[in-house]
Each structure stands twice: as structure tokens, then as C-alpha cells.
Design a protein around this motif. Structure first.
Motif, mmCIF file in Angstrom:
data_model
loop_
_atom_site.group_PDB
_atom_site.id
_atom_site.type_symbol
_atom_site.label_atom_id
_atom_site.label_comp_id
_atom_site.label_asym_id
_atom_site.label_seq_id
_atom_site.Cartn_x
_atom_site.Cartn_y
_atom_site.Cartn_z
ATOM 1 N N GLU A 165 1.067 -1.160 0.207
ATOM 2 C CA GLU A 165 -0.112 -0.022 -0.025
ATOM 3 C C GLU A 165 0.670 1.581 -0.104
ATOM 4 O OE1 GLU A 165 -2.493 -0.302 3.342
ATOM 5 O OE2 GLU A 165 -3.232 -2.456 2.950
ATOM 6 N N MET A 166 2.222 1.323 0.904
ATOM 7 C CA MET A 166 2.674 2.395 0.693
ATOM 8 C C MET A 166 3.084 2.548 -0.465
ATOM 9 S SD MET A 166 5.502 1.584 4.285
ATOM 10 C CE MET A 166 6.526 3.043 3.197
ATOM 11 N N LYS A 167 3.055 1.722 -1.284
ATOM 12 C CA LYS A 167 3.915 1.375 -2.466
ATOM 13 C C LYS A 167 3.285 2.386 -3.544
ATOM 14 C CE LYS A 167 6.133 -1.277 -6.404
ATOM 15 N NZ LYS A 167 6.932 -2.311 -6.951
ATOM 16 N N GLN A 168 1.959 1.647 -4.036
ATOM 17 C CA GLN A 168 0.802 1.899 -4.567
ATOM 18 C C GLN A 168 0.099 3.327 -4.670
ATOM 19 O OE1 GLN A 168 -1.284 -1.821 -4.505
ATOM 20 N NE2 GLN A 168 0.384 -3.092 -5.772
ATOM 21 N N ARG A 169 -1.021 3.587 -2.927
ATOM 22 C CA ARG A 169 -1.507 3.968 -2.615
ATOM 23 C C ARG A 169 -0.486 5.534 -2.514
ATOM 24 N NH1 ARG A 169 -5.859 4.345 2.879
ATOM 25 N NH2 ARG A 169 -6.278 6.076 2.453
ATOM 26 N N PHE A 170 0.823 5.484 -1.507
ATOM 27 C CA PHE A 170 0.726 6.483 -1.251
ATOM 28 C C PHE A 170 2.322 6.987 -1.545
ATOM 29 C CE2 PHE A 170 -1.438 5.335 2.598
ATOM 30 C CZ PHE A 170 -2.459 6.394 2.551
ATOM 31 N N ARG A 171 2.869 6.137 -3.001
ATOM 32 C CA ARG A 171 3.695 6.331 -4.529
ATOM 33 C C ARG A 171 5.410 6.437 -3.077
ATOM 34 N NH1 ARG A 171 1.576 10.555 -8.052
ATOM 35 N NH2 ARG A 171 -0.603 9.356 -8.863
ATOM 36 N N ALA A 172 5.222 5.789 -1.643
ATOM 37 C CA ALA A 172 6.103 5.493 -1.154
ATOM 38 C C ALA A 172 7.015 4.979 -0.828
ATOM 39 C CB ALA A 172 6.201 6.387 0.574
ATOM 40 N N PRO A 173 7.858 3.532 -1.930
ATOM 41 C CA PRO A 173 8.157 2.679 -2.045
ATOM 42 C C PRO A 173 9.356 2.062 -1.836
ATOM 43 C CG PRO A 173 8.767 3.593 -4.420
ATOM 44 C CD PRO A 173 8.012 4.822 -3.406
ATOM 45 N N GLY A 174 10.216 1.156 -1.650
ATOM 46 C CA GLY A 174 11.887 1.025 -1.519
ATOM 47 C C GLY A 174 11.732 0.627 0.312
ATOM 48 N N ASP A 175 13.275 -0.203 0.489
ATOM 49 C CA ASP A 175 13.026 -1.099 1.557
ATOM 50 C C ASP A 175 13.266 0.050 2.927
ATOM 51 O OD1 ASP A 175 12.831 -3.539 0.001
ATOM 52 O OD2 ASP A 175 15.223 -4.017 -0.373
ATOM 53 N N PHE A 176 14.270 0.654 2.533
ATOM 54 C CA PHE A 176 14.043 1.430 3.643
ATOM 55 C C PHE A 176 13.100 2.159 3.617
ATOM 56 C CE2 PHE A 176 17.152 5.687 5.525
ATOM 57 C CZ PHE A 176 16.850 4.540 6.316
ATOM 58 N N ALA A 177 11.977 2.840 3.626
ATOM 59 C CA ALA A 177 10.697 3.152 3.767
ATOM 60 C C ALA A 177 9.928 2.900 4.567
ATOM 61 C CB ALA A 177 10.075 3.723 2.363
ATOM 62 N N ALA A 178 9.880 1.342 3.939
ATOM 63 C CA ALA A 178 9.514 0.202 5.163
ATOM 64 C C ALA A 178 10.079 -0.400 6.200
ATOM 65 C CB ALA A 178 9.554 -1.001 4.292
ATOM 66 N N ALA A 179 11.621 -0.036 6.467
ATOM 67 C CA ALA A 179 12.425 -0.340 8.032
ATOM 68 C C ALA A 179 12.305 1.286 8.507
ATOM 69 C CB ALA A 179 13.896 0.051 7.258
ATOM 70 N N TYR A 180 11.768 2.154 7.636
ATOM 71 C CA TYR A 180 12.047 3.947 8.430
ATOM 72 C C TYR A 180 10.698 3.247 9.164
ATOM 73 C CZ TYR A 180 9.369 8.202 8.706
ATOM 74 O OH TYR A 180 8.223 8.922 9.215
ATOM 75 N N VAL A 181 9.127 2.463 8.299
ATOM 76 C CA VAL A 181 8.050 1.958 9.207
ATOM 77 C C VAL A 181 8.085 1.537 10.923
ATOM 78 C CG1 VAL A 181 5.670 1.186 9.323
ATOM 79 C CG2 VAL A 181 6.720 2.321 7.650
ATOM 80 N N ILE A 182 8.747 0.443 10.389
ATOM 81 C CA ILE A 182 8.971 -0.136 11.115
ATOM 82 C C ILE A 182 9.403 0.230 12.559
ATOM 83 C CG2 ILE A 182 10.404 -3.026 12.311
ATOM 84 C CD1 ILE A 182 9.838 -3.829 9.295
ATOM 85 N N ALA A 183 10.841 1.157 12.387
ATOM 86 C CA ALA A 183 11.838 1.349 13.878
ATOM 87 C C ALA A 183 11.320 3.054 14.311
ATOM 88 C CB ALA A 183 13.074 2.480 12.469
ATOM 89 N N HIS A 184 10.069 3.099 13.290
ATOM 90 C CA HIS A 184 9.112 4.310 13.756
ATOM 91 C C HIS A 184 8.041 3.442 15.061
ATOM 92 C CE1 HIS A 184 6.477 7.504 14.226
ATOM 93 N NE2 HIS A 184 6.018 6.556 14.772
ATOM 94 N N GLU A 185 7.647 2.378 14.541
ATOM 95 C CA GLU A 185 6.412 1.919 15.326
ATOM 96 C C GLU A 185 7.831 1.244 17.114
ATOM 97 O OE1 GLU A 185 4.503 2.264 15.774
ATOM 98 O OE2 GLU A 185 3.835 3.022 13.751
ATOM 99 N N VAL A 186 8.986 0.164 16.482
ATOM 100 C CA VAL A 186 10.071 0.432 18.160
ATOM 101 C C VAL A 186 10.409 1.507 18.082
ATOM 102 C CG1 VAL A 186 12.244 -0.496 18.433
ATOM 103 C CG2 VAL A 186 10.975 -1.855 16.269
ATOM 104 N N GLY A 187 10.433 3.026 17.444
ATOM 105 C CA GLY A 187 10.765 4.089 18.613
ATOM 106 C C GLY A 187 9.296 4.404 19.735
#
Length: 305
Positions: A165-187
Motif C-alpha cells: 500500500e505504501m508503494k501503490q497508494r502513497f507512492r512511498a516505495p523502497g526497503d528503507f521506507a519500509a524499515a523506517y515504518v518498523i523503526a518508528h513503531e519500535v521508537g
């Protein structure tokens, strides 16, 4: 982003394909980006407007404020009475599961070292991978909520289809973008470890909706900064960043600003209803953590924006 050659965390529970809620409850039907069942674009707009009126935006990709602002007992959370379903423990075998387990492992190593340097002990969070919906100690976890952290069980909840959904709907693709999401929740888990979440929840119960929203914004921006701190140390230790990775994360941070999401959903912006921060704020605080690698620079409660 380089991640394939690094260790995977075993603090992962894979509930994907376990029948949604489990234990006799049916999960939602076929999913569309940001919705459930056969909900269409019109339904998404209506839900977005209702959510705006209540101060909670389900279109927000990176969770946390929904849990912080939730109803329930005096803790500020909705306690789940029935036991949560159990899934397969340990690092999954599929690629996206392996990716999530690797990022989680890196956050474990980074925060363990950071806390140790401060004379403190870091307790690893768990991660629950699910599809559609599942139970958490904070209540029902649904795909439409986006990833979120539950302080009551100290677990990050993630429907892995969210990355598509990040890639298709919000045009925010990429492994590091996905890692940022996980790291935010760990934050958010880091915030919980240092006692911040409990203090914020107590304060939110004493103030107006707009003031409570402003507190949630500061919690979310701090988690953005802490995600940047993780990235700083992870790259120093393992050289994980490749060309374009930082731009991916900054693009993701910008795409999920409350101002941008509100503008898309209703055509105008209401700052008092922000729960996660503007695009510019999210980019600024992630960048602060990434550039400095310092938890001390992430105190959003001592900053004007």
C-alpha cells in the motif's frame, strides 16, 4: 537497503493466514488500500471525514496515536479480555517476513547498545505479523489502522501487505521506507521504556481534544526522530544504506504528514486535529535523528515544532 545478510530476530510471531481474529471470530474480507471488505473510495472518504471530526485519522500510515488516544480503562487503552491467538514463533521464511525480522533485529542491537551506554537495560519488543485483523492487548489490530505499537503487551503489530500500500497508494516505495515504518513503531517502544507514554497518557486525560492531539503529535515526531537514530547507528555498524535510501525514507515521512493526508481526504487542513505531525515536521525530526544519532536530540517536548 542492505539487509539480506544480517541476522533475523526470533521475537516475531507470525499470525498471517490464521483466520483473522482466531478463536471463533471471522476476519475481514478482501482488502483494498486503507480499507476493509468491499469498501470503495467513497467509503474511504466518508471514513476519513468521520475520523477527522473525532481527531483520529485511520488513513495515517504510521500508527501510535490511535492507541494513545483510545478509550478503555484508566490506562487509556482498551484491554482485550479474551486471549489473543498464537502464531508461529521465530523468524518467518518468506521474504517480507525475513525483512521485518531483520529490521527488528537491527533495532534490538542498536537500542541495546544505546541503552547500555546510558547505564540502562533495553528490553526487546515483540512483533506480530498478521493479515486483515488480529487481537492485541490494546484491542483489535486492523489493517486499516496501519502498523502500531501496543504498550500493554510491548509488541509491534504489522500487516505486511501494508508495504504494498505504501508503494501503490502513497507512492512511498523502497526497503528503507519500509524499515523506517518498523523503526518508528519500535521508537514508540523506546518511549515506553523510558516512561514517556504513561506520562503522556495521563496528561491527555486532563486536557482538551486539541491539546491531547498536540501531545500525540509530539509523541509521533519523537518516534520519527528515534527511527532516525536507529538508521544512523545501523548504517555506522553495518553500512546498510545504499544510494537513494535516505530519499526513500524522507519521501515516506513526507507522504504521511497529517496536512497532506487531510488535504487529500477533505481538500483542506485543520491543524488542531493533527495527531502525527505535518509532512515538514516528520521529515525534520527523522532527519534530526539520522544526522545526529542522539536520543538527546529527539526531545520534541522541548521544541516549538
Amino acid at each position: 537497503m542492505r539487509w539480506e545478510d544480517f541476522r533475523r530476530s526470533e521475537n516475531v510471531e507470525d499470525r498471517r493466514g490464521s483466520g483473522g481474529f482466531g478463536g471463533g471470530f471471522g476476519g475481514p474480507g478482501g482488502r483494498i488500500p486503507g480499507g476493509r471488505g468491499s469498501l470503495g473510495i467513497g467509503g474511504l472518504i466518508i471514513i476519513g471525514l468521520i475520523a477527522w471530526a473525532t481527531g483520529i485519522n485511520p488513513a495515517v500510515l504510521i500508527g501510535g496515536a490511535d492507541i494513545l488516544m483510545g478509550g478503555g480503562d484508566d490506562s487509556g487503552y482498551t484491554q482485550q479480555q479474551s486471549p489473543a491467538p498464537s502464531g508461529k514463533q521465530g523468524a518467518p521464511s518468506d521474504q517480507i517476513g525475513q525483512f521485518a525480522a531483520t529490521v527488528l533485529a537491527q533495532t534490538e542491537d542498536v537500542w541495546t547498545a544505546v541503552f547500555k551506554a546510558q547505564g540502562e537495560t533495553y528490553q526487546d519488543p515483540g512483533m506480530v505479523l498478521f493479515s486483515g485483523a488480529t487481537r492485541s492487548a490494546c484491542g483489535t489490530a486492523q489493517s486499516a489502522m496501519g502498523p502500531f505499537y501496543c504498550p500493554l503487551d510491548q509488541k509491534v503489530y504489522l500487516d505486511t501487505s501494508f508495504f504494498q500500500e505504501m508503494k501503490q497508494r502513497f507512492r512511498a516505495p523502497g526497503d528503507f521506507a519500509a524499515a523506517y515504518v518498523i523503526a518508528h513503531e519500535v521508537g514508540h517502544h523506546v518511549e515506553n521504556q523510558i516512561g514517556l507514554l504513561e506520562k503522556v497518557q495521563a496528561r491527555q486525560r486532563q486536557v482538551s481534544r486539541s491539546e491531547a492531539n498536540a501531545l500525540s503529535v509530539r509523541v509521533e515526531l519523537m518516534a520519527d526522530c528515534l527511527a532516525g537514530v536507529w538508521a544512523h547507528h545501523a548504517d555506522q555498524q553495518w553500512q546498510i544504506l545504499e544510494e537513494g535510501d535516505i530519499e526513500e525514507a524522507l519521501n515516506a515521512a513526507s507522504a504521511i504528514g497529517d496536512d497532506k493526508l487531510q488535504k487529500q481526504a477533505q481538500g483542506y487542513v485543520v491543524p488542531d486535529s493533527f495527531t502525527h505531525g505535518s509532512s515538514a515536521q516528520r521529515v525534520k525530526w527523522f532527519r534530526t535523528g539520522l544526522d545526529t544519532g542522539s536520543m538527546g536530540k529527539c526531545n520534541t517536548f522541548q521544541s516549538s515544532n
